[in-house]
Motif scaffolding. Structure first.
Motif, PDB file in Angstrom:
ATOM      1  N   LYS A  64      -4.091  10.581 -19.882  1.00 10.04           N
ATOM      2  CA  LYS A  64      -2.969  10.474 -21.067  1.00 10.04           C
ATOM      3  C   LYS A  64      -1.837   9.999 -20.513  1.00 10.04           C
ATOM      4  CE  LYS A  64      -2.179  14.360 -23.088  1.00 10.04           C
ATOM      5  NZ  LYS A  64      -1.813  15.542 -23.501  1.00 10.04           N
ATOM      6  N   PRO A  65      -1.222   9.128 -21.471  1.00 11.69           N
ATOM      7  CA  PRO A  65       0.018   8.464 -20.804  1.00 11.69           C
ATOM      8  C   PRO A  65       1.394   9.340 -21.074  1.00 11.69           C
ATOM      9  CG  PRO A  65      -0.358   7.434 -23.020  1.00 11.69           C
ATOM     10  CD  PRO A  65      -1.594   8.657 -22.743  1.00 11.69           C
ATOM     11  N   SER A  66       2.156   9.246 -20.214  1.00 17.88           N
ATOM     12  CA  SER A  66       3.483   9.969 -20.206  1.00 17.88           C
ATOM     13  C   SER A  66       4.462   9.141 -20.688  1.00 17.88           C
ATOM     14  CB  SER A  66       3.609  10.777 -18.796  1.00 17.88           C
ATOM     15  OG  SER A  66       3.730   9.700 -17.798  1.00 17.88           O
ATOM     16  N   GLU A  67       4.652   8.061 -20.097  1.00 18.23           N
ATOM     17  CA  GLU A  67       5.476   6.929 -20.277  1.00 18.23           C
ATOM     18  C   GLU A  67       4.803   5.803 -20.807  1.00 18.23           C
ATOM     19  OE1 GLU A  67       8.110   6.063 -17.112  1.00 18.23           O
ATOM     20  OE2 GLU A  67       8.361   8.130 -16.550  1.00 18.23           O
ATOM     21  N   LEU A  68       4.493   5.789 -22.299  1.00 11.56           N
ATOM     22  CA  LEU A  68       3.494   4.791 -22.890  1.00 11.56           C
ATOM     23  C   LEU A  68       4.023   3.258 -22.563  1.00 11.56           C
ATOM     24  CD1 LEU A  68       1.083   4.430 -24.606  1.00 11.56           C
ATOM     25  CD2 LEU A  68       2.547   4.482 -26.616  1.00 11.56           C
ATOM     26  N   GLU A  69       5.340   3.124 -22.911  1.00 12.51           N
ATOM     27  CA  GLU A  69       5.983   1.542 -22.726  1.00 12.51           C
ATOM     28  C   GLU A  69       5.841   1.216 -21.312  1.00 12.51           C
ATOM     29  OE1 GLU A  69       9.750  -0.902 -23.943  1.00 12.51           O
ATOM     30  OE2 GLU A  69       9.706   1.240 -24.441  1.00 12.51           O
ATOM     31  N   GLU A  70       6.094   1.965 -20.316  1.00 11.02           N
ATOM     32  CA  GLU A  70       5.987   1.484 -19.075  1.00 11.02           C
ATOM     33  C   GLU A  70       4.744   1.176 -18.598  1.00 11.02           C
ATOM     34  OE1 GLU A  70       8.385   0.862 -16.297  1.00 11.02           O
ATOM     35  OE2 GLU A  70       9.591   0.728 -17.978  1.00 11.02           O
ATOM     36  N   ARG A  71       3.684   2.146 -19.148  1.00  8.24           N
ATOM     37  CA  ARG A  71       2.499   2.022 -18.606  1.00  8.24           C
ATOM     38  C   ARG A  71       1.773   0.873 -19.361  1.00  8.24           C
ATOM     39  NH1 ARG A  71      -2.121   6.676 -18.717  1.00  8.24           N
ATOM     40  NH2 ARG A  71      -0.681   7.772 -17.323  1.00  8.24           N
ATOM     41  N   LEU A  72       1.970   0.589 -20.615  1.00  9.36           N
ATOM     42  CA  LEU A  72       1.541  -0.468 -21.214  1.00  9.36           C
ATOM     43  C   LEU A  72       1.905  -1.912 -20.427  1.00  9.36           C
ATOM     44  CD1 LEU A  72       1.913   0.138 -25.105  1.00  9.36           C
ATOM     45  CD2 LEU A  72      -0.354  -0.378 -23.788  1.00  9.36           C
ATOM     46  N   TRP A  73       3.247  -1.945 -20.196  1.00  3.39           N
ATOM     47  CA  TRP A  73       3.601  -3.115 -19.654  1.00  3.39           C
ATOM     48  C   TRP A  73       3.099  -3.427 -18.415  1.00  3.39           C
ATOM     49  CZ3 TRP A  73       5.484  -7.424 -21.306  1.00  3.39           C
ATOM     50  CH2 TRP A  73       6.179  -8.412 -20.438  1.00  3.39           C
ATOM     51  N   THR A  74       3.067  -2.189 -17.470  1.00  6.36           N
ATOM     52  CA  THR A  74       2.591  -2.473 -16.129  1.00  6.36           C
ATOM     53  C   THR A  74       1.295  -2.932 -16.013  1.00  6.36           C
ATOM     54  OG1 THR A  74       4.165  -0.769 -15.354  1.00  6.36           O
ATOM     55  CG2 THR A  74       2.476  -1.055 -13.969  1.00  6.36           C
ATOM     56  N   ASN A  75       0.370  -2.086 -16.879  1.00  8.50           N
ATOM     57  CA  ASN A  75      -1.170  -2.391 -16.935  1.00  8.50           C
ATOM     58  C   ASN A  75      -1.294  -3.800 -17.339  1.00  8.50           C
ATOM     59  OD1 ASN A  75      -2.053  -0.099 -15.591  1.00  8.50           O
ATOM     60  ND2 ASN A  75      -2.446   0.940 -17.619  1.00  8.50           N
ATOM     61  N   PHE A  76      -0.526  -4.242 -18.252  1.00 10.18           N
ATOM     62  CA  PHE A  76      -0.744  -5.670 -18.829  1.00 10.18           C
ATOM     63  C   PHE A  76      -0.522  -6.644 -17.998  1.00 10.18           C
ATOM     64  CE2 PHE A  76       1.008  -9.617 -20.658  1.00 10.18           C
ATOM     65  CZ  PHE A  76      -0.101 -10.049 -21.274  1.00 10.18           C
ATOM     66  N   LEU A  77       0.784  -6.530 -17.118  1.00 10.72           N
ATOM     67  CA  LEU A  77       0.963  -7.495 -16.043  1.00 10.72           C
ATOM     68  C   LEU A  77      -0.025  -7.475 -15.069  1.00 10.72           C
ATOM     69  CD1 LEU A  77       5.057  -7.279 -15.982  1.00 10.72           C
ATOM     70  CD2 LEU A  77       3.568  -9.036 -16.690  1.00 10.72           C
TER      71      LEU A  77
END
Length: 190
Positions: A64-77
């Motif tokens: 489960k994500p704790s910091e959604l925005e950071e996880r989205l951006w990091t995984n996308f890149l």
């Protein structure tokens, strides 16, 4: 006998732009295809979509994500190449599940390759540019794809691929490599 037929054929096509004895026709078609492939690969390289991470790493550690925005951006890149492959694969799978859509898509691809290679004169002595051929051929391809129902199947495949990629972005935990990659990407943009 064969030379008699070939000279008759060449005289039939000698009027207009379809001279079969012209050795540039094959080269023009090949150069147009090479130009298209080069432009697409350049775009993929500039966007970073040409390099995919290993698939074994791609499928590890989901939480489960704790910091959604950071996880989205990091995984996308970090996994953008893999996401591109997933979207392309699901779109192709959706097309292959419907034979008429697959045939329409193949007709459009091969038709555009041939059209890009043929010399088309817009006015006497002036040939149509590569970009103008793309602009002229795209609406025809869209019409063919729409009439065969392929646009529906393609959009279904695109949506499925994007949803799959988004779910991975949300639930895939960030690795040290992906965090480092995000830091490098953000600093190179400045």
């Amino acid at each position: 006998m064969s030379s008699k037929h070939s000279s008759r054929r060449s005289s039939l096509f000698a009027s207009g732009n379809f001279n079969i004895n012209n050795s540039n026709n094959g080269n023009d078609e090949q150069s147009a295809l090479q130009q298209f492939i080069t432009e697409v690969s350049d775009v993929f390289e500039r966007l970073g979509w040409s390099e995919a991470r290993s698939w074994s790493e791609f499928g590890r550690e989901f939480n489960k994500p704790s910091e959604l925005e950071e996880r989205l951006w990091t995984n996308f890149l970090y996994y953008r190449g893999n996401y591109c492959y997933i979207v392309v694969a699901t779109t192709l799978l959706a097309l292959f599940l419907n034979p008429s859509s697959m045939l329409a898509a193949m007709f459009c691809v091969f038709g555009m390759i041939i059209f890009l290679g043929v010399k088309v004169e817009t006015s006497p002595g002036e040939s149509m540019s590569y970009e103008m051929k793309l602009l002229a051929g795209t609406p025809v391809c869209l019409l063919v794809l729409a009439s065969a129902g392929a646009l529906f199947w393609m959009s279904y495949g695109l949506l499925l691929g994007m949803l799959t990629s988004f779910a991975h972005m949300v639930f895939r935990t960030r690795t040290l490599k992906s965090r480092w990659n995000k830091l490098v990407e953000e600093n190179t943009k400045m």
